[in-house]
Scaffold this motif. Structure first.
Motif, PDB file in Angstrom:
ATOM      1  N   LEU A  48       0.827  -1.204   0.000  1.00 32.09           N
ATOM      2  CA  LEU A  48       0.000   0.000   0.000  1.00 32.09           C
ATOM      3  C   LEU A  48       0.862   1.255   0.000  1.00 32.09           C
ATOM      4  O   LEU A  48       0.372   2.348   0.286  1.00 32.09           O
ATOM      5  N   SER A  49       2.140   1.109  -0.329  1.00 26.72           N
ATOM      6  CA  SER A  49       3.068   2.232  -0.220  1.00 26.72           C
ATOM      7  C   SER A  49       3.076   3.131  -1.448  1.00 26.72           C
ATOM      8  O   SER A  49       3.687   4.196  -1.420  1.00 26.72           O
ATOM      9  N   LEU A 281     -11.598   3.301   2.821  1.00 27.47           N
ATOM     10  CA  LEU A 281     -10.303   3.315   3.499  1.00 27.47           C
ATOM     11  C   LEU A 281     -10.289   4.366   4.604  1.00 27.47           C
ATOM     12  O   LEU A 281      -9.773   4.115   5.711  1.00 27.47           O
ATOM     13  N   LEU A 285      -9.413   3.643   8.588  1.00 25.10           N
ATOM     14  CA  LEU A 285      -8.336   4.341   9.290  1.00 25.10           C
ATOM     15  C   LEU A 285      -8.862   5.112  10.496  1.00 25.10           C
ATOM     16  O   LEU A 285      -8.232   5.121  11.562  1.00 25.10           O
ATOM     17  N   PHE A 299      -4.816   7.434  -2.890  1.00 24.63           N
ATOM     18  CA  PHE A 299      -4.077   7.283  -1.644  1.00 24.63           C
ATOM     19  C   PHE A 299      -4.637   8.236  -0.601  1.00 24.63           C
ATOM     20  O   PHE A 299      -5.242   9.259  -0.925  1.00 24.63           O
ATOM     21  N   ALA A 311       2.786   1.333  11.811  1.00 26.54           N
ATOM     22  CA  ALA A 311       3.449   0.883  10.591  1.00 26.54           C
ATOM     23  C   ALA A 311       4.228  -0.402  10.832  1.00 26.54           C
ATOM     24  O   ALA A 311       4.207  -1.323  10.000  1.00 26.54           O
ATOM     25  N   LEU A 321       3.460   0.146   4.030  1.00 24.07           N
ATOM     26  CA  LEU A 321       2.920   1.495   3.929  1.00 24.07           C
ATOM     27  C   LEU A 321       3.996   2.472   3.489  1.00 24.07           C
ATOM     28  O   LEU A 321       5.186   2.182   3.523  1.00 24.07           O
ATOM     29  N   LEU A 331       1.490   8.714   7.790  1.00 26.75           N
ATOM     30  CA  LEU A 331       1.463   7.468   7.029  1.00 26.75           C
ATOM     31  C   LEU A 331       0.596   7.695   5.789  1.00 26.75           C
ATOM     32  O   LEU A 331      -0.468   8.325   5.880  1.00 26.75           O
ATOM     33  N   ARG A 332       1.033   7.171   4.656  1.00 29.88           N
ATOM     34  CA  ARG A 332       0.202   7.220   3.455  1.00 29.88           C
ATOM     35  C   ARG A 332      -0.197   5.809   3.079  1.00 29.88           C
ATOM     36  O   ARG A 332       0.642   4.912   3.000  1.00 29.88           O
ATOM     37  N   PHE A 333      -1.486   5.625   2.853  1.00 30.68           N
ATOM     38  CA  PHE A 333      -2.058   4.327   2.519  1.00 30.68           C
ATOM     39  C   PHE A 333      -2.571   4.359   1.082  1.00 30.68           C
ATOM     40  O   PHE A 333      -3.437   5.171   0.745  1.00 30.68           O
ATOM     41  N   LEU A 345      -6.213  -6.031   5.768  1.00 33.82           N
ATOM     42  CA  LEU A 345      -5.938  -4.715   6.349  1.00 33.82           C
ATOM     43  C   LEU A 345      -6.869  -4.440   7.519  1.00 33.82           C
ATOM     44  O   LEU A 345      -6.426  -4.003   8.596  1.00 33.82           O
TER      45      LEU A 345
END
Length: 361
Positions: A48-49, A281, A285, A299, A311, A321, A331-333, A345
């Motif tokens: 998911l990075s 998403l 989160l 994202f 993470a 991630l 954090l970016r998903f 997830l």
């Protein structure tokens, strides 16, 4: 899904590199590094990075000559004509197909003169890196209008990683102002295709001073194809095309790009699907205690004081991630792909939350 931030400010998420300072270069991807750090994680890994659509445009069987013959200039011209229509350009001569936007980014310092470069806010770090490597003075600024004082102004729109979105009419005005004195405004629109129509500067081209970069691999989910586009005036497009020389794009890239960019129905479905998935998403989160602070439909950027621990916990669960060394709270998903990825997830986030509750208890 929360809307992308509409702003002229370049400050981005709290904790970013201060204005004017050098920024570190780091990327998503590099799954091999994550595997090495967590050899006991379950497989397959979920990456998911990156901000690449996990549901790719369905590639059909290609004609044998796409593999066996050198691409003809007519093949390149056909792709550029389809791309010009897809991006709303009036003349295909104003657009050059390139082997990925990263390659175009690295070519820009060779084609654009000027000693000073201004970049709006914390953003994709390769831009600053390539201009500094070319010996230019790079300054990170906080306001859109501050770009006007540089020989080259640059922004990513929508921005990566926070989704900041500057309206195209403001970009057009700035480009005209800069172009009147021989300067350039570079707008990296790598993620604009996944947004509704109206966000791109490209339909206003040719415009004195404006250069627009467009990605293909992100929205169409085919990053390995290495295909991108540079739109500007016809003279600059020709200079970019000539800089790469003959056969810069592969036969498969030309064939696939031409068919995919003409598939408007698939694009509209992808926009609708990713908007729903981004909202899904966000909900996951937020239930896990993160604060969603921006992003695009491909994202989401989230903040947590426990981001580093989250993470690491997700990495132990085989979920990779995008982290930000300059601010460990961020954090970016990217979007999970199939049902199994969404379930893994959700279960991993729930498991981390249960552990937290047990520790607190």
């Amino acid at each position: 899904m929360s809307d992308p931030q509409v702003s002229e400010m370049g400050t981005g998420p709290r904790g970013e590199t201060p204005a004017g300072a050098a920024s570190p270069v780091y990327h998503g991807g590099n799954l091999a590094q994550a595997r090495a750090a967590h050899p006991g994680a379950p497989t397959p890994w979920i990456d998911l990075s990156t901000g690449i659509d996990p549901v790719a445009w369905p590639v059909p069987a290609l004609p044998p000559e796409a593999w066996t013959r050198l691409p003809e200039p007519a093949d390149v011209a056909a792709l550029e004509a389809v791309a010009a229509t897809a991006f709303g350009l009036h003349d295909p001569a104003d657009l050059a197909a390139v082997p990925g936007t990263q390659a175009a980014i690295q070519m820009l310092p060779r084609l654009l003169s000027g000693a000073t470069v201004g970049i709006l806010g914390f953003t994709y770090q390769e831009h600053a890196h390539v201009w500094r490597a070319a010996g230019r003075t790079v300054t990170v600024v906080e306001r859109l209008e501050d770009l006007a004082r540089f020989d080259v102004g640059l922004l990513v729109n929508p921005n990566n990683p926070d989704g900041r979105l500057v309206p195209p009419e403001r970009l057009a005005a700035l480009a005209l102002d800069m172009g009147a004195t021989g300067r350039r405004l570079v707008v990296d629109e790598a993620f604009v295709d996944i947004l509704p129509d109206g966000a791109s500067l490209a339909p206003r081209l040719p415009l004195a001073g404006a250069v627009v970069l467009r990605s293909f691999g992100k929205t169409w989910g085919l990053a390995g194809l290495r295909l991108g586009f540079v739109a500007a005036d016809a003279a600059f497009a020709a200079a970019m095309r000539n800089a790469f020389g003959p056969w810069a794009l592969s036969g498969p890239a030309l064939a696939i790009g031409r068919a995919a960019l003409a598939d408007r129905l698939w694009l509209e479905a992808a926009r609708a699907r990713t908007a729903v998935d981004a909202a899904r998403l966000d909900a996951l989160l937020m239930r896990a205690g993160l604060t969603v602070i921006g992003g695009t439909p491909l994202f989401r950027l989230a903040r947590s004081e426990d981001a580093a621990r989250l993470a690491e916990g997700l990495a132990r669960a085989g979920i990779h991630l995008r982290r930000f060394p300059h601010d460990p709270r961020l954090l970016r998903f990217g979007l999970p792909g199939d049902v199994a990825e969404w379930r893994r997830l959700a279960e991993a986030l729930e498991d981390l939350a249960r552990r937290d509750a047990g520790i607190a208890g």
